[in-house]
Design a protein around this motif. Structure first.
Motif, short mmCIF file in Angstrom:
data_model
loop_
_atom_site.label_atom_id
_atom_site.label_comp_id
_atom_site.label_asym_id
_atom_site.label_seq_id
_atom_site.Cartn_x
_atom_site.Cartn_y
_atom_site.Cartn_z
N ALA A 28 37.72 42.64 -9.70
CA ALA A 28 37.65 42.92 -11.14
C ALA A 28 38.28 41.81 -11.96
N CYS A 29 39.54 41.44 -11.64
CA CYS A 29 40.25 40.44 -12.44
C CYS A 29 40.38 39.09 -11.76
N LYS A 30 39.90 38.99 -10.51
CA LYS A 30 39.88 37.73 -9.75
C LYS A 30 41.26 37.19 -9.42
N GLU A 31 42.31 38.04 -9.49
CA GLU A 31 43.65 37.62 -9.10
C GLU A 31 43.81 37.73 -7.59
N TRP A 32 44.67 36.89 -7.02
CA TRP A 32 44.88 36.87 -5.57
C TRP A 32 46.16 37.60 -5.20
N ASN A 33 46.12 38.30 -4.04
CA ASN A 33 47.29 38.95 -3.44
C ASN A 33 47.98 39.93 -4.39
N THR A 34 47.19 40.73 -5.07
CA THR A 34 47.75 41.71 -6.01
C THR A 34 47.58 43.14 -5.53
N PHE A 35 46.95 43.38 -4.37
CA PHE A 35 46.71 44.74 -3.90
C PHE A 35 47.94 45.29 -3.18
N VAL A 36 48.29 46.53 -3.54
CA VAL A 36 49.41 47.23 -2.90
C VAL A 36 48.91 48.57 -2.39
N ILE A 173 60.17 56.75 -25.22
CA ILE A 173 60.30 56.85 -23.77
C ILE A 173 60.87 55.53 -23.25
N ASP A 174 62.06 55.58 -22.67
CA ASP A 174 62.75 54.37 -22.22
C ASP A 174 63.18 54.56 -20.75
N SER A 175 62.43 54.09 -19.79
CA SER A 175 61.22 53.29 -19.90
C SER A 175 60.12 53.96 -19.09
N ILE A 176 58.89 53.47 -19.22
CA ILE A 176 57.75 54.08 -18.57
C ILE A 176 57.82 53.90 -17.05
N GLN A 177 58.50 52.84 -16.58
CA GLN A 177 58.59 52.60 -15.13
C GLN A 177 59.51 53.57 -14.41
N THR A 178 60.32 54.33 -15.15
CA THR A 178 61.21 55.30 -14.52
C THR A 178 60.61 56.70 -14.48
N MET A 179 59.50 56.92 -15.16
CA MET A 179 58.90 58.25 -15.22
C MET A 179 58.04 58.52 -13.98
N TYR A 180 58.00 59.79 -13.57
CA TYR A 180 57.17 60.14 -12.42
C TYR A 180 56.61 61.53 -12.59
N GLN A 181 55.51 61.79 -11.88
CA GLN A 181 54.91 63.11 -11.82
C GLN A 181 54.98 63.61 -10.38
N GLU A 182 55.32 64.87 -10.23
CA GLU A 182 55.50 65.43 -8.90
C GLU A 182 54.20 65.47 -8.11
N GLU A 183 53.06 65.59 -8.81
CA GLU A 183 51.78 65.67 -8.11
C GLU A 183 51.40 64.36 -7.43
N ILE A 184 52.02 63.26 -7.85
CA ILE A 184 51.72 61.95 -7.27
C ILE A 184 52.87 61.58 -6.36
N SER A 185 52.56 61.29 -5.11
CA SER A 185 53.61 61.10 -4.10
C SER A 185 54.20 59.69 -4.11
N SER A 186 53.58 58.74 -4.80
CA SER A 186 54.11 57.38 -4.82
C SER A 186 55.38 57.30 -5.66
N ALA A 187 56.12 56.21 -5.46
CA ALA A 187 57.43 56.06 -6.11
C ALA A 187 57.27 55.76 -7.60
N PRO A 188 58.29 56.10 -8.42
CA PRO A 188 58.26 55.74 -9.84
C PRO A 188 58.14 54.23 -10.02
N GLY A 189 57.34 53.82 -10.99
CA GLY A 189 57.10 52.41 -11.24
C GLY A 189 55.89 51.86 -10.53
N SER A 190 55.30 52.64 -9.61
CA SER A 190 54.09 52.19 -8.92
C SER A 190 52.89 52.26 -9.85
N VAL A 191 51.79 51.68 -9.41
CA VAL A 191 50.59 51.64 -10.24
C VAL A 191 50.11 53.04 -10.59
#
Length: 455
Positions: A28-36, A173-191
Motif C-alpha cells: 500500500a505505502c511501499k515502505e520496507w520492514n514495517t510489518f508487525v 485524551i492523553d495519550s492515545i497510545q496508552t488506551m486499550y480495549q479489552e476485546e483486542i488482545s494486543s498490547a496498548p500502543g499497537s496498531v
C-alpha cells in the motif's frame, strides 16, 4: 497463521495495511520492514455491538442542515484559535503530536482551563499521569474551577461510559497510545489498539457532538507513532515543534478539515506555562548581529501571516577534496541548486567551498520566496561584505538566475515597514502590487545579478 483458538495477522506500522503473512515491503505505502505480528481475537465484541446498535438517524438534504455561530467555540488562546481556523468545531476530533517534553500536555491543560473559565464542561482523561501529578502541573498554570473534571483511566470502555454519563462538551485524551480495549488482545500502543481506540473516539465525537483532543506520541522521524490511518481518521492534525531546551514552541497545522493548513502559532515556554508570542517576527529577529557578513532578513508567509526571519550563511574554502554543504531550517537540495546558479550566472568560484546556511530561530521553511535571501547571504559571506541591517529581500530564483514573482508581496513589505526596515528588494514583477505602500524604499530586481548590485 492459526495457533489454537487464537489467530495472528500482520499490520503495517506506517499505513495500517493488514496482511495474513509477513511481507518485506508494504504493497500500500511501499515502505520496507514495517510489518508487525499481532494477535487478533476471533470475535470482536465491539464490532458485534455496533452491528446490533439501533440506528435512528436518517439522511438529510443540504437545506435541512443549519449552520449556527455556536458551531465554533473560541478558546481564548489567539495563537491556537488561529491554527484551528477560528476556534473548536463542535463534534471534531483533533490530534496533537510532538516530541516528549515539548509541552503538549501543558498546552491542552491550558485549553481546558480557558474553556472551563467559560463555563464549558471539560473532561481531561490521562493514561500517563496520576491525579496528583496533573494537579501539580495545573498549579503552575493557574486556578482551576469545578467545570474541569480529571479522570485517570486507560480502559476505553470505561472512558466511553464515563463520557456518555457526564456529557462533557470537551474531552482531552492523553495519550492515545496508552488506551486499550479489552476485546483486542494486543498490547496498548499497537496498531490494532490505536486504530480501534481512535475509531471509538471518532464515533463518540460525531454522535454525541463532543469535541475531542487526543495526544499522540511521535517517532524518531517526527511523525505520530502508529499507522498513518490515524491521521486520516481525525479532522485536524497539529504538530508541536521546537527545541525542548529552547523557550519557543511552534504549533503547526498539517491537516484541517475546517480551516487552512498553512497557519502556525508561536508560543514561549515559561514557568507558568505557554505564553503566546503576538509578534513572531520581532521575536525571531531578537539577537540579530549588527554589521556581520552573511546575515540578511527575509520574509516567509505562514498562512495569512508574514514572518520575518534571519538567514545566516557561512562560506569558506574546504580543507578536504569534497566540499561540505549543510543547512538548518531549509532544504539542502535547494542550497546546492542556488550555489550552482551563483557559479554559472555570476561566475563566483564557490564549487570548492564549504557552505552552511541556517534559519535563525529554529523555523523550518520550505517556501521558495526565501531563495533571494539565501543567495544574498551566501555572496555576503563569500565576499565578506556586510549587508545593511535595515535591508530585507525575498523572491524565488530560477535556474536562469531570474528572480520570479511570489504571492502576497504587499503583506510582506507592510510587515517589514512595521518593524522599521527601510529597504526591500523584491521581484520586479511584484512592483505593481506594492505601489500603494509609502515610507519604505522598494527596489525591484529581475535577476540575481541586479540583486547583487544593491549591496
Amino acid at each position: 497463521m492459526a495457533k489454537g483458538k487464537e489467530s495472528y495477522t500482520y499490520f503495517c506500522n506506517a499505513c495500517g495495511y493488514e496482511s495474513s503473512k509477513w511481507m518485506g515491503q508494504c504493497p500500500a505505502c511501499k515502505e520496507w520492514n514495517t510489518f508487525v505480528e499481532e494477535k487478533v481475537s476471533s470475535v470482536k465484541g465491539s464490532t458485534a455491538k455496533r452491528i446490533h446498535r439501533e440506528n435512528t438517524a436518517k439522511p438529510s438534504t443540504i437545506a435541512e442542515i443549519s449552520m449556527e455561530q455556536e458551531d465554533r467555540l473560541i478558546i481564548g488562546i489567539a495563537e491556537l484559535d488561529r491554527v484551528l481556523g477560528g476556534g473548536i468545531v463542535k463534534g471534531s476530533l483533533t490530534l496533537v503530536g510532538g516530541d516528549p517534553g515539548i509541552g503538549k500536555s501543558t498546552l491542552l491543560l491550558q485549553v481546558c482551563k480557558a474553556l472551563s473559565d467559560k463555563q464549558q464542561e471539560v473532561l481531561y482523561v490521562s493514561g500517563e499521569e496520576s491525579l496528583k501529578q496533573i494537579k501539580l502541573r495545573a498549579q503552575r498554570i493557574g486556578e482551576m474551577n469545578e467545570h474541569l473534571k480529571l479522570f485517570c483511566e486507560t480502559n476505553l470502555s470505561v472512558i466511553e461510559e464515563t463520557i456518555k454519563r457526564t456529557s462533557p462538551g470537551i474531552v482531552v485524551i492523553d495519550s492515545i497510545q496508552t488506551m486499550y480495549q479489552e476485546e483486542i488482545s494486543s498490547a496498548p500502543g499497537s496498531v490494532s489498539q490505536v486504530r480501534e481506540a481512535t475509531g471509538v473516539l471518532l464515533r463518540l465525537a460525531k454522535e454525541q457532538g463532543i469535541s475531542i483532543f487526543i495526544v499522540g506520541h511521535v517517532t524518531k522521524e517526527g511523525t505520530v507513532a502508529g499507522p498513518r490511518v490515524l491521521e486520516h481518521m481525525v479532522d485536524t492534525v497539529l504538530y508541536f515543534e521546537g527545541d525542548r531546551h529552547a523557550s519557543y514552541r511552534i504549533l503547526r497545522g498539517v491537516k484541517n478539515r475546517f480551516g487552512s493548513t498553512n497557519e502556525i502559532g508561536v508560543f514561549e515556554m515559561k514557568t507558568e506555562g505557554l505564553k503566546e508570542v503576538a509578534n513572531p517576527s520581532e521575536f525571531m529577529l531578537t539577537g540579530k548581529p549588527q554589521g556581520a557578513s552573511g546575515s540578511i532578513v527575509s520574509c516567509s508567509m505562514e498562512g495569512t501571516r508574514p514572518i520575518l526571519l534571519e538567514i545566516q550563511a557561512l562560506v569558506c574554502r574546504t580543507n578536504f577534496g569534497f566540499p561540505r554543504r549543510q543547512t538548518a531550517g531549509s532544504d539542502i537540495n535547494r542550497l546546492n541548486l542556488l550555489m550552482a546558479v551563483l557559479e554559472k550566472r555570476l561566475g563566483l568560484s564557490i564549487a570548492d567551498c564549504d557552505a552552511y546556511v541556517n534559519i535563525a530561530g529554529g523555523l523550518r521553511i520550505s517556501e521558495p520566496a526565501i531563495d533571494l535571501g539565501i543567495v544574498m547571504a551566501i555572496v555576503s559571506s563569500f565576499k565578506n561584505r556586510p549587508i545593511d541591517d535595515k535591508l530585507l529581500a525575498f523572491g524565488e530564483i530560477g535556474l536562469s538566475g531570474e528572480v520570479r514573482a511570489i504571492s502576497m508581496a504587499a503583506n510582506r513589505v507592510a510587515e517589514a515597514k512595521k518593524l522599521g526596515f527601510t529597504t526591500c528588494i523584491i521581484p520586479k514583477s511584484c512592483m505593481d502590487a506594492v505601489k500603494e505602500i509609502k515610507g519604505i524604499q522598494i527596489i525591484g530586481v529581475s535577476s540575481v545579478k541586479d540583486a547583487m548590485e544593491c549591496f
